[in-house]
Design a protein around this motif. Sequence first.
Motif, PDB file in Angstrom:
ATOM      1  N   ARG A   2       0.861  -1.185   0.000  1.00 39.95           N
ATOM      2  CA  ARG A   2       0.000   0.000   0.000  1.00 39.95           C
ATOM      3  C   ARG A   2       0.895   1.232   0.000  1.00 39.95           C
ATOM      4  NH1 ARG A   2      -5.132   1.637  -1.126  1.00 39.95           N
ATOM      5  NH2 ARG A   2      -5.676   3.372   0.181  1.00 39.95           N
ATOM      6  N   ARG A   3       0.729   2.050  -0.998  1.00 44.81           N
ATOM      7  CA  ARG A   3       1.514   3.280  -1.109  1.00 44.81           C
ATOM      8  C   ARG A   3       0.690   4.431  -0.552  1.00 44.81           C
ATOM      9  NH1 ARG A   3       5.513   2.348  -5.344  1.00 44.81           N
ATOM     10  NH2 ARG A   3       5.028   0.420  -6.417  1.00 44.81           N
ATOM     11  N   ASP A   4       1.347   5.548  -0.304  1.00 47.56           N
ATOM     12  CA  ASP A   4       0.562   6.689   0.165  1.00 47.56           C
ATOM     13  C   ASP A   4       0.371   7.703  -0.959  1.00 47.56           C
ATOM     14  OD1 ASP A   4       2.742   8.459   0.063  1.00 47.56           O
ATOM     15  OD2 ASP A   4       3.043   8.508   2.206  1.00 47.56           O
ATOM     16  N   VAL A   5      -0.531   8.624  -0.729  1.00 54.52           N
ATOM     17  CA  VAL A   5      -0.938   9.580  -1.748  1.00 54.52           C
ATOM     18  C   VAL A   5       0.227  10.476  -2.182  1.00 54.52           C
ATOM     19  CG1 VAL A   5      -1.802  11.308  -0.126  1.00 54.52           C
ATOM     20  CG2 VAL A   5      -2.809  11.149  -2.371  1.00 54.52           C
ATOM     21  N   PHE A   6       1.175  10.717  -1.297  1.00 52.32           N
ATOM     22  CA  PHE A   6       2.306  11.572  -1.646  1.00 52.32           C
ATOM     23  C   PHE A   6       3.227  10.883  -2.656  1.00 52.32           C
ATOM     24  CE2 PHE A   6       0.744  13.207   2.339  1.00 52.32           C
ATOM     25  CZ  PHE A   6       0.655  14.558   2.059  1.00 52.32           C
ATOM     26  N   GLN A   7       3.314   9.567  -2.595  1.00 58.12           N
ATOM     27  CA  GLN A   7       4.068   8.838  -3.619  1.00 58.12           C
ATOM     28  C   GLN A   7       3.371   8.975  -4.968  1.00 58.12           C
ATOM     29  OE1 GLN A   7       4.085   5.117  -1.327  1.00 58.12           O
ATOM     30  NE2 GLN A   7       6.268   4.990  -1.812  1.00 58.12           N
ATOM     31  N   GLN A  71     -11.567  12.368  -3.051  1.00 58.41           N
ATOM     32  CA  GLN A  71     -11.547  12.457  -1.595  1.00 58.41           C
ATOM     33  C   GLN A  71     -10.252  11.879  -1.018  1.00 58.41           C
ATOM     34  OE1 GLN A  71     -13.617  10.547  -3.386  1.00 58.41           O
ATOM     35  NE2 GLN A  71     -13.801   8.513  -2.477  1.00 58.41           N
ATOM     36  N   ASN A  72      -9.604  11.010  -1.774  1.00 64.93           N
ATOM     37  CA  ASN A  72      -8.353  10.433  -1.297  1.00 64.93           C
ATOM     38  C   ASN A  72      -7.153  11.352  -1.509  1.00 64.93           C
ATOM     39  OD1 ASN A  72      -9.673   8.196  -0.318  1.00 64.93           O
ATOM     40  ND2 ASN A  72      -9.484   7.088  -2.236  1.00 64.93           N
ATOM     41  N   LEU A  73      -7.401  12.512  -2.120  1.00 61.64           N
ATOM     42  CA  LEU A  73      -6.352  13.540  -2.246  1.00 61.64           C
ATOM     43  C   LEU A  73      -6.422  14.529  -1.083  1.00 61.64           C
ATOM     44  CD1 LEU A  73      -6.539  14.160  -6.078  1.00 61.64           C
ATOM     45  CD2 LEU A  73      -4.591  13.225  -4.834  1.00 61.64           C
ATOM     46  N   ILE A  74      -7.376  14.362  -0.193  1.00 59.57           N
ATOM     47  CA  ILE A  74      -7.540  15.284   0.942  1.00 59.57           C
ATOM     48  C   ILE A  74      -6.261  15.415   1.776  1.00 59.57           C
ATOM     49  CG2 ILE A  74      -8.768  15.618   3.144  1.00 59.57           C
ATOM     50  CD1 ILE A  74     -11.318  14.690   1.658  1.00 59.57           C
ATOM     51  N   PRO A  75      -5.530  14.327   2.060  1.00 53.58           N
ATOM     52  CA  PRO A  75      -4.288  14.504   2.831  1.00 53.58           C
ATOM     53  C   PRO A  75      -3.313  15.489   2.182  1.00 53.58           C
ATOM     54  CG  PRO A  75      -4.863  12.190   2.743  1.00 53.58           C
ATOM     55  CD  PRO A  75      -5.803  12.917   1.812  1.00 53.58           C
ATOM     56  N   VAL A  76      -3.262  15.496   0.858  1.00 54.54           N
ATOM     57  CA  VAL A  76      -2.382  16.436   0.154  1.00 54.54           C
ATOM     58  C   VAL A  76      -2.889  17.864   0.351  1.00 54.54           C
ATOM     59  CG1 VAL A  76      -1.498  17.156  -2.099  1.00 54.54           C
ATOM     60  CG2 VAL A  76      -1.696  14.730  -1.550  1.00 54.54           C
ATOM     61  N   ALA A  77      -4.193  18.058   0.194  1.00 55.95           N
ATOM     62  CA  ALA A  77      -4.780  19.389   0.365  1.00 55.95           C
ATOM     63  C   ALA A  77      -4.538  19.902   1.784  1.00 55.95           C
ATOM     64  CB  ALA A  77      -6.272  19.348   0.057  1.00 55.95           C
ATOM     65  N   TRP A  79      -2.101  19.011   3.812  1.00 58.29           N
ATOM     66  CA  TRP A  79      -0.683  19.275   3.982  1.00 58.29           C
ATOM     67  C   TRP A  79      -0.308  20.627   3.356  1.00 58.29           C
ATOM     68  CZ3 TRP A  79       3.557  19.830   0.707  1.00 58.29           C
ATOM     69  CH2 TRP A  79       4.807  19.786   1.341  1.00 58.29           C
ATOM     70  N   VAL A  80      -0.804  20.876   2.147  1.00 55.52           N
ATOM     71  CA  VAL A  80      -0.520  22.136   1.460  1.00 55.52           C
ATOM     72  C   VAL A  80      -1.129  23.306   2.226  1.00 55.52           C
ATOM     73  CG1 VAL A  80      -1.007  23.475  -0.635  1.00 55.52           C
ATOM     74  CG2 VAL A  80      -0.224  21.113  -0.822  1.00 55.52           C
ATOM     75  N   ASP A  81      -2.332  23.111   2.744  1.00 62.06           N
ATOM     76  CA  ASP A  81      -3.044  24.184   3.421  1.00 62.06           C
ATOM     77  C   ASP A  81      -2.280  24.713   4.637  1.00 62.06           C
ATOM     78  OD1 ASP A  81      -5.401  25.819   3.302  1.00 62.06           O
ATOM     79  OD2 ASP A  81      -6.010  24.871   5.194  1.00 62.06           O
ATOM     80  N   ARG A  84      -0.047  27.342   3.379  1.00 59.02           N
ATOM     81  CA  ARG A  84      -0.653  28.439   2.627  1.00 59.02           C
ATOM     82  C   ARG A  84      -0.524  29.772   3.367  1.00 59.02           C
ATOM     83  NH1 ARG A  84      -4.699  27.165  -1.211  1.00 59.02           N
ATOM     84  NH2 ARG A  84      -4.341  25.333  -0.244  1.00 59.02           N
ATOM     85  N   LYS A  85      -0.827  29.778   4.648  1.00 57.72           N
ATOM     86  CA  LYS A  85      -0.741  31.016   5.434  1.00 57.72           C
ATOM     87  C   LYS A  85       0.686  31.545   5.456  1.00 57.72           C
ATOM     88  CE  LYS A  85      -4.762  30.483   8.309  1.00 57.72           C
ATOM     89  NZ  LYS A  85      -5.323  29.213   8.627  1.00 57.72           N
ATOM     90  N   LEU A  86       1.640  30.641   5.600  1.00 60.61           N
ATOM     91  CA  LEU A  86       3.040  31.040   5.583  1.00 60.61           C
ATOM     92  C   LEU A  86       3.394  31.679   4.242  1.00 60.61           C
ATOM     93  CD1 LEU A  86       5.958  31.015   6.767  1.00 60.61           C
ATOM     94  CD2 LEU A  86       6.179  28.755   5.728  1.00 60.61           C
ATOM     95  N   TRP A  87       2.997  31.019   3.135  1.00 58.67           N
ATOM     96  CA  TRP A  87       3.302  31.551   1.810  1.00 58.67           C
ATOM     97  C   TRP A  87       2.631  32.903   1.608  1.00 58.67           C
ATOM     98  CZ3 TRP A  87       1.662  26.360  -0.771  1.00 58.67           C
ATOM     99  CH2 TRP A  87       2.662  25.414  -0.570  1.00 58.67           C
ATOM    100  N   GLU A  88       1.371  33.009   2.008  1.00 55.64           N
ATOM    101  CA  GLU A  88       0.647  34.274   1.833  1.00 55.64           C
ATOM    102  C   GLU A  88       1.307  35.379   2.616  1.00 55.64           C
ATOM    103  OE1 GLU A  88      -3.375  33.233   2.839  1.00 55.64           O
ATOM    104  OE2 GLU A  88      -3.758  32.365   0.860  1.00 55.64           O
ATOM    105  N   SER A  89       1.728  35.089   3.827  1.00 51.92           N
ATOM    106  CA  SER A  89       2.387  36.094   4.657  1.00 51.92           C
ATOM    107  C   SER A  89       3.710  36.532   4.021  1.00 51.92           C
ATOM    108  CB  SER A  89       2.579  35.516   6.058  1.00 51.92           C
ATOM    109  OG  SER A  89       3.792  35.826   6.605  1.00 51.92           O
ATOM    110  N   LYS A  90       4.482  35.567   3.523  1.00 46.77           N
ATOM    111  CA  LYS A  90       5.762  35.906   2.876  1.00 46.77           C
ATOM    112  C   LYS A  90       5.524  36.725   1.608  1.00 46.77           C
ATOM    113  CE  LYS A  90       8.515  33.492   5.564  1.00 46.77           C
ATOM    114  NZ  LYS A  90       9.390  34.125   6.514  1.00 46.77           N
TER     115      LYS A  90
END
Length: 108
Positions: A2-7, A71-77, A79-81, A84-90
């Motif tokens: 079983r691989r994970d979504v990040f792979q 729905q199985n891409l939710i972990p990626v969303a 993680w990115v989220d 997001r605040k850090l990127w927006e602030s920078k």
Amino acid sequence: MRRDVFQAIADPIRRDIIGLLAKDNLSVNHVAENFEISRPAVSKHLKILTECGIVTIEQRGRERICEIKPQNLIPVAEWVDQYRKLWESKLDSFENYLMEIQSKKKKK
């Protein structure tokens, strides 16, 4: 195994396959037609996507139809989220800096 979504999203071809299937369910052959790699290579990518639970493949008559399970891409969303605040602030800080420089140039 079983691989994970990040792979799954680590490879640009798999990201392109996800993009194709996000628009419409396609047969394995139709997916393969979109790439300049062999059909067996596309099948290997699809296998990884199915192992990660992002894509399901269903036999319909002679065709194997690929369907995305977004729905199985939710972990990626999630993680990115968190970044997001850090990127927006920078980016806001950088924009303010550029505006300050531009303002100084206009005063001269």
